[in-house]
Design a protein around this motif. Sequence first.
Motif, PDB file in Angstrom:
ATOM      1  N   ASN A 108       0.859  -1.180   0.000  1.00 30.46           N
ATOM      2  CA  ASN A 108       0.000   0.000   0.000  1.00 30.46           C
ATOM      3  C   ASN A 108       0.901   1.238   0.000  1.00 30.46           C
ATOM      4  N   THR A 109       0.334   2.358  -0.405  1.00 35.50           N
ATOM      5  CA  THR A 109       1.103   3.607  -0.449  1.00 35.50           C
ATOM      6  C   THR A 109       0.327   4.713   0.251  1.00 35.50           C
ATOM      7  N   THR A 110       1.063   5.630   0.812  1.00 34.61           N
ATOM      8  CA  THR A 110       0.432   6.781   1.469  1.00 34.61           C
ATOM      9  C   THR A 110      -0.084   7.794   0.460  1.00 34.61           C
ATOM     10  N   GLY A 111       0.184   7.569  -0.844  1.00 33.69           N
ATOM     11  CA  GLY A 111      -0.150   8.572  -1.847  1.00 33.69           C
ATOM     12  C   GLY A 111       0.961   9.594  -1.957  1.00 33.69           C
ATOM     13  N   ILE A 112       0.910  10.356  -3.014  1.00 28.36           N
ATOM     14  CA  ILE A 112       1.992  11.301  -3.307  1.00 28.36           C
ATOM     15  C   ILE A 112       1.762  12.609  -2.548  1.00 28.36           C
ATOM     16  N   HIS A 113       2.840  13.079  -1.928  1.00 31.23           N
ATOM     17  CA  HIS A 113       2.829  14.356  -1.219  1.00 31.23           C
ATOM     18  C   HIS A 113       4.033  15.172  -1.679  1.00 31.23           C
ATOM     19  N   ILE A 114       4.020  16.461  -1.374  1.00 28.05           N
ATOM     20  CA  ILE A 114       5.037  17.375  -1.906  1.00 28.05           C
ATOM     21  C   ILE A 114       5.805  18.045  -0.772  1.00 28.05           C
ATOM     22  N   THR A 115       7.118  18.078  -0.937  1.00 29.40           N
ATOM     23  CA  THR A 115       7.999  18.907  -0.122  1.00 29.40           C
ATOM     24  C   THR A 115       8.661  19.931  -1.034  1.00 29.40           C
ATOM     25  N   SER A 116       8.579  21.200  -0.665  1.00 28.15           N
ATOM     26  CA  SER A 116       9.202  22.268  -1.462  1.00 28.15           C
ATOM     27  C   SER A 116      10.635  22.472  -0.985  1.00 28.15           C
TER      28      SER A 116
END
Length: 396
Positions: free
Chosen positions: A166-174
């Motif tokens: 399973n995956t946590t889904g894609i998130h963004i770090t700037s």
Amino acid sequence: VETKVNTTIDFLPSQKIDLRGYWSDAGAWNVSDSPKGVYRIYAALMSYNDEVLQCYDGSYMNFTYMFNVTKDEEPPQYHYLYTNATTVYRDGSVLYRTLWTDNYMLAQAILSTNSSGVWQNSTLASPITLSKNESWSNFTVTIPNTTNPGPIGWQILGLDTLNNMNTTGIHITSVKAWANLTSMEVVPNETYVGELINVYCKIVDPNYTDSPLVGFNITLTSLWFGYLTSALTDSTGTATMQITYDYEIYDTLTCTLQPSTYLTIVNDQLSADVNVTSAPVNLTIWDTTDSQPVYENSTVVFYADFINLQNLQPQPDGECNITVWNETHTMTFNTTSKYHEYNQSFELSGTFYYNITCDSPTSLSISRNDTFTITDTIAPNVQFVAPTPDNDTSFN
């Protein structure tokens, strides 16, 4: 599953036989690689001629067993996904954390990122081993100082021992960086009308000067004309722009680093001067009568050598016009001789003036005057008139 165990067993009439042990040794009970479904196990004691043995009461010594194989296909579940920063500078640290649960047995968690532009696993942090059916994954990541400022995608992958994922889904770090517009170069800065000018403007991170800042917009403006052009910084952190001028001018050019969400700008402007003058040219003219006589109705060839004094080559896009006998004609450029040429024949003898004027898009106009001579070869037409009483001049 069909497995035959051919062996000889000696046993007493009252002794029990552990058939499970024989089949287990043969691997017939290992269904880890088998698809889920209903299976039938048939066990029998057979003679050497493959006949099922019978009991004393006439029943056969065989047994059928039905069983259902099920498999865990439920992936791990994540809870309490957390990061301590959504924006971080190069060489800074960031925490990615979540709690994993599974209905069977957890195996590991993997951090996947696309800091290089391509999704990759475990490039910024090693996998974390998970245990039992509930476990935390805590990834503390240091952003490499070579990372180009911008958004980085991240996700945590959770796996159980049966490779359900399973995956946590894609998130963004700037990812941010400090930026300094550190150099500006105008080549050449002493130039001529129409000549190509290259302007180089470079930005760097003052903390990591060897790590370029790629893909950021720099504009070029003129003191006299305002905005000229713009370009993005390349793999060296340099924006390259090209301009030309159509006439003489002394100008000041300015490079400006445009604001970006991912940059903290230290210095955003640099200026440099450029001096544009007309190309230095020279014009030499002559004609065929300078070296040999030309007679009436013969052709006179006029020449114009219009050159650039920088390289002593014909001035690019040069054009020459000749004015003779109050008529102006366009001369033709001879690609072999490299001269502008014009030819004409004349009926009258004598010495006459002519003018040749040349110019080009990158130079001022230049003009020269000269004379040419047509040699007389035709005798004058003399007529003798007979005397008459009216014009008789004799004396008595």
